[in-house]
Design a protein around this motif. Structure first.
Motif, PDB file in Angstrom:
ATOM      1  N   ALA A 141       0.849  -1.196   0.000  1.00  0.00           N
ATOM      2  CA  ALA A 141       0.000   0.000   0.000  1.00  0.00           C
ATOM      3  C   ALA A 141       0.878   1.237   0.000  1.00  0.00           C
ATOM      4  CB  ALA A 141      -0.916   0.010   1.223  1.00  0.00           C
ATOM      5  N   ASP A 142       0.448   2.259  -0.732  1.00  0.00           N
ATOM      6  CA  ASP A 142       1.147   3.541  -0.761  1.00  0.00           C
ATOM      7  C   ASP A 142       0.294   4.612  -0.106  1.00  0.00           C
ATOM      8  OD1 ASP A 142       3.321   2.527  -2.110  1.00  0.00           O
ATOM      9  OD2 ASP A 142       2.654   3.211  -4.081  1.00  0.00           O
ATOM     10  N   HIS A 143       0.969   5.533   0.583  1.00  0.00           N
ATOM     11  CA  HIS A 143       0.291   6.693   1.165  1.00  0.00           C
ATOM     12  C   HIS A 143       1.178   7.920   0.963  1.00  0.00           C
ATOM     13  CE1 HIS A 143      -2.014   9.283   3.775  1.00  0.00           C
ATOM     14  NE2 HIS A 143      -0.897   9.589   4.395  1.00  0.00           N
ATOM     15  N   PRO A 144       0.791   8.819   0.032  1.00  0.00           N
ATOM     16  CA  PRO A 144       1.543  10.066  -0.103  1.00  0.00           C
ATOM     17  C   PRO A 144       1.206  10.997   1.054  1.00  0.00           C
ATOM     18  CG  PRO A 144      -0.239   9.953  -1.723  1.00  0.00           C
ATOM     19  CD  PRO A 144      -0.284   8.692  -0.930  1.00  0.00           C
ATOM     20  N   CYS A 145       2.226  11.588   1.658  1.00  0.00           N
ATOM     21  CA  CYS A 145       2.038  12.499   2.792  1.00  0.00           C
ATOM     22  C   CYS A 145       2.913  13.721   2.520  1.00  0.00           C
ATOM     23  CB  CYS A 145       2.434  11.822   4.093  1.00  0.00           C
ATOM     24  SG  CYS A 145       2.166  12.827   5.554  1.00  0.00           S
ATOM     25  N   ALA A 146       2.283  14.815   2.092  1.00  0.00           N
ATOM     26  CA  ALA A 146       3.021  15.998   1.650  1.00  0.00           C
ATOM     27  C   ALA A 146       4.011  15.552   0.573  1.00  0.00           C
ATOM     28  CB  ALA A 146       3.681  16.710   2.819  1.00  0.00           C
ATOM     29  N   ALA A 147       5.291  15.837   0.737  1.00  0.00           N
ATOM     30  CA  ALA A 147       6.280  15.467  -0.277  1.00  0.00           C
ATOM     31  C   ALA A 147       6.872  14.081  -0.041  1.00  0.00           C
ATOM     32  CB  ALA A 147       7.396  16.505  -0.307  1.00  0.00           C
ATOM     33  N   ASP A 148       6.457  13.406   1.037  1.00  0.00           N
ATOM     34  CA  ASP A 148       6.991  12.086   1.366  1.00  0.00           C
ATOM     35  C   ASP A 148       6.055  10.996   0.866  1.00  0.00           C
ATOM     36  OD1 ASP A 148       9.136  13.260   2.815  1.00  0.00           O
ATOM     37  OD2 ASP A 148       7.836  13.477   4.567  1.00  0.00           O
ATOM     38  N   LEU A 149       6.615   9.820   0.581  1.00  0.00           N
ATOM     39  CA  LEU A 149       5.812   8.668   0.198  1.00  0.00           C
ATOM     40  C   LEU A 149       6.043   7.550   1.204  1.00  0.00           C
ATOM     41  CD1 LEU A 149       3.918   7.184  -1.776  1.00  0.00           C
ATOM     42  CD2 LEU A 149       5.978   6.348  -2.937  1.00  0.00           C
ATOM     43  N   TYR A 150       4.943   7.066   1.777  1.00  0.00           N
ATOM     44  CA  TYR A 150       4.958   5.914   2.665  1.00  0.00           C
ATOM     45  C   TYR A 150       4.549   4.700   1.841  1.00  0.00           C
ATOM     46  CZ  TYR A 150       5.057   8.933   6.819  1.00  0.00           C
ATOM     47  OH  TYR A 150       5.400   9.832   7.780  1.00  0.00           O
ATOM     48  N   ARG A 151       5.383   3.667   1.801  1.00  0.00           N
ATOM     49  CA  ARG A 151       5.036   2.418   1.131  1.00  0.00           C
ATOM     50  C   ARG A 151       5.066   1.309   2.179  1.00  0.00           C
ATOM     51  NH1 ARG A 151       6.880   1.054  -4.603  1.00  0.00           N
ATOM     52  NH2 ARG A 151       4.845   2.017  -4.905  1.00  0.00           N
ATOM     53  N   GLY A 152       3.914   0.696   2.382  1.00  0.00           N
ATOM     54  CA  GLY A 152       3.791  -0.356   3.391  1.00  0.00           C
ATOM     55  C   GLY A 152       3.670  -1.723   2.770  1.00  0.00           C
ATOM     56  N   GLU A 153       4.377  -2.683   3.336  1.00  0.00           N
ATOM     57  CA  GLU A 153       4.231  -4.084   2.947  1.00  0.00           C
ATOM     58  C   GLU A 153       3.675  -4.846   4.146  1.00  0.00           C
ATOM     59  OE1 GLU A 153       6.659  -7.952   1.265  1.00  0.00           O
ATOM     60  OE2 GLU A 153       7.782  -6.152   1.789  1.00  0.00           O
ATOM     61  N   PHE A 154       2.531  -5.473   3.945  1.00  0.00           N
ATOM     62  CA  PHE A 154       1.846  -6.227   4.990  1.00  0.00           C
ATOM     63  C   PHE A 154       1.971  -7.700   4.656  1.00  0.00           C
ATOM     64  CE2 PHE A 154       0.088  -2.101   4.513  1.00  0.00           C
ATOM     65  CZ  PHE A 154      -0.315  -1.686   5.772  1.00  0.00           C
ATOM     66  N   ALA A 208      12.122  15.124   3.556  1.00  0.00           N
ATOM     67  CA  ALA A 208      12.267  15.284   5.008  1.00  0.00           C
ATOM     68  C   ALA A 208      12.522  13.966   5.728  1.00  0.00           C
ATOM     69  CB  ALA A 208      11.012  15.942   5.587  1.00  0.00           C
ATOM     70  N   LYS A 209      12.294  12.822   5.051  1.00  0.00           N
ATOM     71  CA  LYS A 209      12.354  11.543   5.761  1.00  0.00           C
ATOM     72  C   LYS A 209      13.030  10.469   4.925  1.00  0.00           C
ATOM     73  CE  LYS A 209       8.062  12.565   8.139  1.00  0.00           C
ATOM     74  NZ  LYS A 209       6.635  12.339   8.126  1.00  0.00           N
ATOM     75  N   ASP A 210      13.726   9.571   5.616  1.00  0.00           N
ATOM     76  CA  ASP A 210      14.296   8.374   5.021  1.00  0.00           C
ATOM     77  C   ASP A 210      14.291   7.309   6.118  1.00  0.00           C
ATOM     78  OD1 ASP A 210      15.455   6.596   3.306  1.00  0.00           O
ATOM     79  OD2 ASP A 210      17.412   7.588   3.232  1.00  0.00           O
ATOM     80  N   LEU A 211      13.132   6.667   6.276  1.00  0.00           N
ATOM     81  CA  LEU A 211      12.902   5.795   7.430  1.00  0.00           C
ATOM     82  C   LEU A 211      12.471   4.393   7.012  1.00  0.00           C
ATOM     83  CD1 LEU A 211      10.582   8.225   9.459  1.00  0.00           C
ATOM     84  CD2 LEU A 211      13.038   7.883   9.815  1.00  0.00           C
ATOM     85  N   VAL A 212      12.720   3.432   7.899  1.00  0.00           N
ATOM     86  CA  VAL A 212      12.144   2.092   7.805  1.00  0.00           C
ATOM     87  C   VAL A 212      11.526   1.781   9.166  1.00  0.00           C
ATOM     88  CG1 VAL A 212      12.559  -0.363   7.456  1.00  0.00           C
ATOM     89  CG2 VAL A 212      13.839   1.314   6.117  1.00  0.00           C
ATOM     90  N   LEU A 213      10.229   1.455   9.154  1.00  0.00           N
ATOM     91  CA  LEU A 213       9.503   1.092  10.363  1.00  0.00           C
ATOM     92  C   LEU A 213       9.020  -0.349  10.204  1.00  0.00           C
ATOM     93  CD1 LEU A 213       8.659   4.208   9.457  1.00  0.00           C
ATOM     94  CD2 LEU A 213       7.534   4.112  11.655  1.00  0.00           C
ATOM     95  N   THR A 214       9.507  -1.245  11.037  1.00  0.00           N
ATOM     96  CA  THR A 214       9.147  -2.658  10.965  1.00  0.00           C
ATOM     97  C   THR A 214       8.382  -3.024  12.226  1.00  0.00           C
ATOM     98  OG1 THR A 214      11.152  -3.116   9.696  1.00  0.00           O
ATOM     99  CG2 THR A 214      10.050  -4.999  10.729  1.00  0.00           C
TER     100      THR A 214
END
Length: 150
Positions: free
Chosen positions: A106-119, A137-143
């Motif tokens: 799943a993708d979620h654009p948030c302002a200029a950032d893109l969140y891509r989630g793998e479930f 503004a971000k370069d993150l990995v959340l597991t």
């Protein structure tokens, strides 16, 4: 058994309480953190559609050695064919969720950032999300690992 565990009805699967462990890595700075707590999926009160779930997560987030209480609330609404429509607490769209194959992107654009989630669903009592967040503004990995509470 395959790598993924198919789920015909996402909301039926998610209902109940889960233990949560989340690691957070900032790839730009090297900083790390972790969250530990509980996620509960409970039926939505009268203001939501029948069959929807209120997701409430609470616990402790430790970032660079500093522990703070943390929580969030999401709404999981019924979608077609056993899928879910995930919304923020205020009703704004977040992402779709289709676990019928046991895996979903799943993708979620948030302002200029893109969140891509793998479930990924491992079995009846374990599932996982990996969010990769990229942007100016971000370069993150959340597991996050979820284990059903008995």
């Amino acid at each position: 058994m395959g790598e993924f565990w198919p789920v015909p009805d996402a909301l039926a699967y998610l209902g109940g309480s889960w233990r949560v462990r989340r690691s957070v890595r900032d790839l730009a700075s090297g900083a790390t953190g972790e969250f530990g707590g509980t996620t509960r999926f409970e039926p939505l009160a009268g203001d939501g559609p029948p069959g929807g779930l209120l997701h409430h997560e609470s616990g402790t987030f430790v970032w660079q050695g500093v522990a703070r209480p943390a929580e969030r609330t999401l709404r999981f609404l019924p979608g077609p064919g056993g899928t879910a429509d995930v919304r923020f607490a205020d009703g704004r769209p977040f992402h779709d969720l289709d676990l019928t194959s046991g895996r979903h992107i799943a993708d979620h654009p948030c302002a200029a950032d893109l969140y891509r989630g793998e479930f990924t669903v491992r079995d009846a009592d374990h599932w996982r999300t990996v969010w990769r967040v990229r942007g100016p503004a971000k370069d993150l990995v959340l597991t996050t690992e979820y284990a059903r509470e008995p």
